[in-house]
Every structure is written in structure tokens, then in C-alpha cells.
Design an enzyme around this catalytic site. Sequence first.
Site, PDB file in Angstrom:
ATOM      1  N   PRO A  21       0.842  -1.201   0.000  1.00  0.00           N
ATOM      2  CA  PRO A  21       0.000   0.000   0.000  1.00  0.00           C
ATOM      3  C   PRO A  21       0.876   1.248   0.000  1.00  0.00           C
ATOM      4  CG  PRO A  21       0.064  -0.996   2.194  1.00  0.00           C
ATOM      5  CD  PRO A  21       0.787  -1.931   1.268  1.00  0.00           C
ATOM      6  N   CYS A 106       2.243   3.453   9.754  1.00  0.00           N
ATOM      7  CA  CYS A 106       2.454   4.829   9.310  1.00  0.00           C
ATOM      8  C   CYS A 106       3.052   5.674  10.443  1.00  0.00           C
ATOM      9  CB  CYS A 106       1.143   5.441   8.820  1.00  0.00           C
ATOM     10  SG  CYS A 106       1.400   7.094   8.147  1.00  0.00           S
ATOM     11  N   LYS A 145      -0.590  -4.543   8.849  1.00  0.00           N
ATOM     12  CA  LYS A 145       0.725  -4.150   8.338  1.00  0.00           C
ATOM     13  C   LYS A 145       1.415  -3.311   9.400  1.00  0.00           C
ATOM     14  CE  LYS A 145       3.257  -2.351   4.448  1.00  0.00           C
ATOM     15  NZ  LYS A 145       3.615  -0.980   4.822  1.00  0.00           N
ATOM     16  N   ASP A 208      12.815  -2.457   0.668  1.00  0.00           N
ATOM     17  CA  ASP A 208      14.070  -2.370  -0.092  1.00  0.00           C
ATOM     18  C   ASP A 208      14.229  -3.368  -1.235  1.00  0.00           C
ATOM     19  OD1 ASP A 208      14.577  -0.461   1.822  1.00  0.00           O
ATOM     20  OD2 ASP A 208      15.944  -1.714   2.984  1.00  0.00           O
ATOM     21  N   GLY A 229       7.059  -2.073  -2.642  1.00  0.00           N
ATOM     22  CA  GLY A 229       6.533  -0.711  -2.722  1.00  0.00           C
ATOM     23  C   GLY A 229       7.250   0.092  -3.791  1.00  0.00           C
ATOM     24  N   ARG A 230       8.302   0.797  -3.373  1.00  0.00           N
ATOM     25  CA  ARG A 230       8.976   1.710  -4.294  1.00  0.00           C
ATOM     26  C   ARG A 230       9.542   0.999  -5.516  1.00  0.00           C
ATOM     27  NH1 ARG A 230      12.470   4.137   0.454  1.00  0.00           N
ATOM     28  NH2 ARG A 230      12.329   1.910   0.956  1.00  0.00           N
TER      29      ARG A 230
HETATM   30  C1  FMN Z   1       4.944   7.043  -1.037  1.00  0.00           C
HETATM   31  C2  FMN Z   1       4.707   5.946  -0.017  1.00  0.00           C
HETATM   32  C3  FMN Z   1       3.475   5.833   0.585  1.00  0.00           C
HETATM   33  C4  FMN Z   1       3.241   4.818   1.521  1.00  0.00           C
HETATM   34  N1  FMN Z   1       1.986   4.685   2.057  1.00  0.00           N
HETATM   35  C5  FMN Z   1       1.713   3.629   2.863  1.00  0.00           C
HETATM   36  C6  FMN Z   1       0.388   3.381   3.311  1.00  0.00           C
HETATM   37  O1  FMN Z   1      -0.568   4.107   2.975  1.00  0.00           O
HETATM   38  N2  FMN Z   1       0.181   2.316   4.133  1.00  0.00           N
HETATM   39  C7  FMN Z   1       1.210   1.482   4.518  1.00  0.00           C
HETATM   40  O2  FMN Z   1       0.975   0.522   5.257  1.00  0.00           O
HETATM   41  N3  FMN Z   1       2.461   1.685   4.092  1.00  0.00           N
HETATM   42  C8  FMN Z   1       2.736   2.722   3.270  1.00  0.00           C
HETATM   43  N4  FMN Z   1       4.005   2.882   2.783  1.00  0.00           N
HETATM   44  C9  FMN Z   1       5.053   1.906   3.135  1.00  0.00           C
HETATM   45  C10 FMN Z   1       5.164   0.810   2.066  1.00  0.00           C
HETATM   46  O3  FMN Z   1       3.980   0.024   2.007  1.00  0.00           O
HETATM   47  C11 FMN Z   1       6.367  -0.123   2.313  1.00  0.00           C
HETATM   48  O4  FMN Z   1       6.170  -0.885   3.487  1.00  0.00           O
HETATM   49  C12 FMN Z   1       7.680   0.652   2.441  1.00  0.00           C
HETATM   50  O5  FMN Z   1       7.798   1.633   1.422  1.00  0.00           O
HETATM   51  C13 FMN Z   1       8.889  -0.273   2.362  1.00  0.00           C
HETATM   52  O6  FMN Z   1       8.884  -1.020   1.188  1.00  0.00           O
HETATM   53  P1  FMN Z   1       9.698  -0.617  -0.153  1.00  0.00           P
HETATM   54  O7  FMN Z   1      11.145  -0.441   0.233  1.00  0.00           O
HETATM   55  O8  FMN Z   1       9.456  -1.799  -1.062  1.00  0.00           O
HETATM   56  O9  FMN Z   1       9.129   0.666  -0.663  1.00  0.00           O
HETATM   57  C14 FMN Z   1       4.275   3.908   1.871  1.00  0.00           C
HETATM   58  C15 FMN Z   1       5.517   4.041   1.255  1.00  0.00           C
HETATM   59  C16 FMN Z   1       5.748   5.023   0.317  1.00  0.00           C
HETATM   60  C17 FMN Z   1       7.116   5.127  -0.343  1.00  0.00           C
END
Ligand code: FMN
Length: 344
Positions: A21, A106, A145, A208, A229-230
Site C-alpha cells: 500500500p 504509518c 501491516k 528495499d 513498494g517503491r
Molecule cells: C509514497 C509511499 C506511501 C506509503 N503509504 C503507505 C500506506 O498508505 N500504508 C502502509 O501501510 N504503508 C505505506 N508505505 C510503506 C510501504 O507500504 C512499504 O512498506 C515501504 O515503502 C517499504 O517497502 P519498499 O522499500 O518496497 O518501498 C508507503 C511508502 C511510500 C514510499
Amino acid sequence: MSEFPMRIGSVELPSPFAVAPMAGMTDSAFRRLVKRLGGCGLVVTEMVSSEGLVRGIDRTLEYAEYTEEERPISIQIFGGDPEKMAAAAQIVEGMGADIVDVNMGCPVPKIAKHNAGCSLMREPQHAASVIGAMAKAVKIPVTVKMRAGWNDQDRNAPTLAKMVQDAGAAAVAVHGRTAAQSYSGAADWDLVARIADAIRIPVFGSGDCVEPEQIVDKLRAGVEGVLVGRGVLRNPWILAQAEDLAEGRPMRRVSMQERGQFLLDYIELLQHERVDDSRATSHDRWVVNKLRALATYYTKGFENGSHLRTAINTAQSLSEVRELIAGFFFAPVVATADTCSAAL
Ligand SMILES: Cc1cc2nc3c(=O)[nH]c(=O)nc-3n(C[C@H](O)[C@H](O)[C@H](O)COP(=O)(O)O)c2cc1C
């Protein structure tokens, strides 16, 4: 590797890889496009306010909208009041979602100060009572989460994961950073694997994964699923590529034209979305803003990607954004897909 296909409660996921998300990013249009590329077992909405759902606020309901092709779909809600969270879960169930997810990760003060998001991790008993109330109120699976903990002194995800499991959660996802870390440092996947080892319900790890190989490695290290995510914002094919690798196929290559077409398709879908235009001066302006947000991530790893990002950020109209995309991705090939895929 985990049992496959995996399940969250009664919901079967076609793949253990999922789109994390992301507020402002994982809107329905984006989720649909990623889904169409393959390899995606689950998509989760942007976080939605339980308060807004219960009060029937239009904009909140908009964030929770989804289309059939996105299934299985999880709607993520935030809030800290057990009764309201249970009522919001019933609304989510009534909307036909497959799963209701609770945001306990969050770190943003606006959310955390209302006893929601990651601040729930500081009160594990209360957090478990929120999950207990929701699990009693709905038949669809309730998932959580969370982060590794609030700060380095309180990395309590292993305890909380067990508590929410006992309260009725059907799966947990853990982003291996604390709220205090925000996005600094590295996600602690050892902690995530220890949690997966210690509890009965499926555990998704998050953090990551920007290369398909990393997603597969994390899965093999002992979690049941991986939330990306990213990495998906940079490369929407990453889940499909991870699936190729996991199934022993050569990883699919993606051409510059395909990467450009993704952005044009995103624009096209956004133009047909029903949105509250008061968020921007016009629907086109809202679409431009969405493209700017995605371009922050999407342009990483391309030669001259920063130029495209800057140009999109200063573009005055949607047609200008389209021309920039066409010029960058469809012009006589300067960077080939092969030269950029190594960096993505
Ligand atoms: C722009 C952005 C918005 C995010 N919004 C949420 C969210 O609404 N709910 C949530 O549980 N995590 C949120 N996250 C966290 C991501 O779900 C994820 O756990 C985190 O970015 C680490 O994973 P990644 O390195 O693959 O991005 C957000 C992350 C980013 C970068």
C-alpha cells in the site's frame, strides 16, 4: 519456499508477490496496470480513514474504490478506536473487498497522533483489541501491516505479530524498519524471517526490494510473501520478472516503448477516474500531479531520467507531459531497454 498458491484465510493468492500500500501512489488505475503485467498476487489500496468510512465521506470512499480486475483486493484502513474500526471493516466487507488490512506502520504524526498507524504498536494490548473487534465483526480476513517497532528500544513486532494472530488476524506484513527510522537505514529482513518462523499465519516482508532477484531471495529466506513498494513504482514489471525467476524462466525484458506506454496508459485511465476535482483546479491538473508523483520514482535508473523528472515537474499541461513521455521513450533509441534494465 512457501506453500504455493498461498492463502490469506479463505482468499487464494495467485502469486506470493504483492504491491505494497502506498498513499498517493497505489490508486486503482496504477493497481490495474500492474495487475495486467502479471506476477501480482495481491494489491492493497492507499490507506483509508476508518473515521471517513464510517461518516460516509465522499473522498474517503473514493480512495477505497476498486475494479473487479484488481482482485484479490485488500482495502487498508487506519484508526485506533476498536468500535469504529469494526464498523469500518463492515463497510469494507460491504464494498465487496476480499481482505481488510489495518495500518500499524504509518509514522506520519498526522496519523500517529490519533492513536493510529504506527502508534498502535506502542500499545500492543489496545492494538490487539482493535483486531479482535474487527475479526468478530466481519467474515473476510483481517490483516495487519506493521513496522519493526516504534524505535530501536522497542522493536516489538515479534510480540505484536503473535498478539494480533491470537486476536484473529489472518496474516501480517512487516516493514523491517522502526517508525523512528522512517525510510533511513535498511529494512531488517532477519527480524521478518524470525517472525515468519514463530507464528502460524502467513507473514509478508516489506522493504528495499528494487530488483526482481531480491524479491525471490527474500521469499527463499523464509517469508510467505513479499510486498514491494517503491520497486514497483520504479519498475511496474518487477513482480512479473520476480515470478519468471521464481519459476525458473529467463526474466522478461521490457523495452523503452513499453515503459513509455505504461505512463500513457496510466494517463488514459486516470482521465476516466471519478475524482473530486477540488483536490486540484481541474481534472487534467490532477492527472499532471499524479504523473509528477509517479515520475519521482519511475524515472530513476534511466540515463537522463532526472531531466525527464524535472521537465514533467515543470510541464504546464497534460499534452506537454504526453509529449515529454513520447520524446523520452519513443524517440529513435538512444538508451536501449538492455542498457537501462541493469540499473532498474
Ligand atoms: C509514497 C509511499 C506511501 C506509503 N503509504 C503507505 C500506506 O498508505 N500504508 C502502509 O501501510 N504503508 C505505506 N508505505 C510503506 C510501504 O507500504 C512499504 O512498506 C515501504 O515503502 C517499504 O517497502 P519498499 O522499500 O518496497 O518501498 C508507503 C511508502 C511510500 C514510499
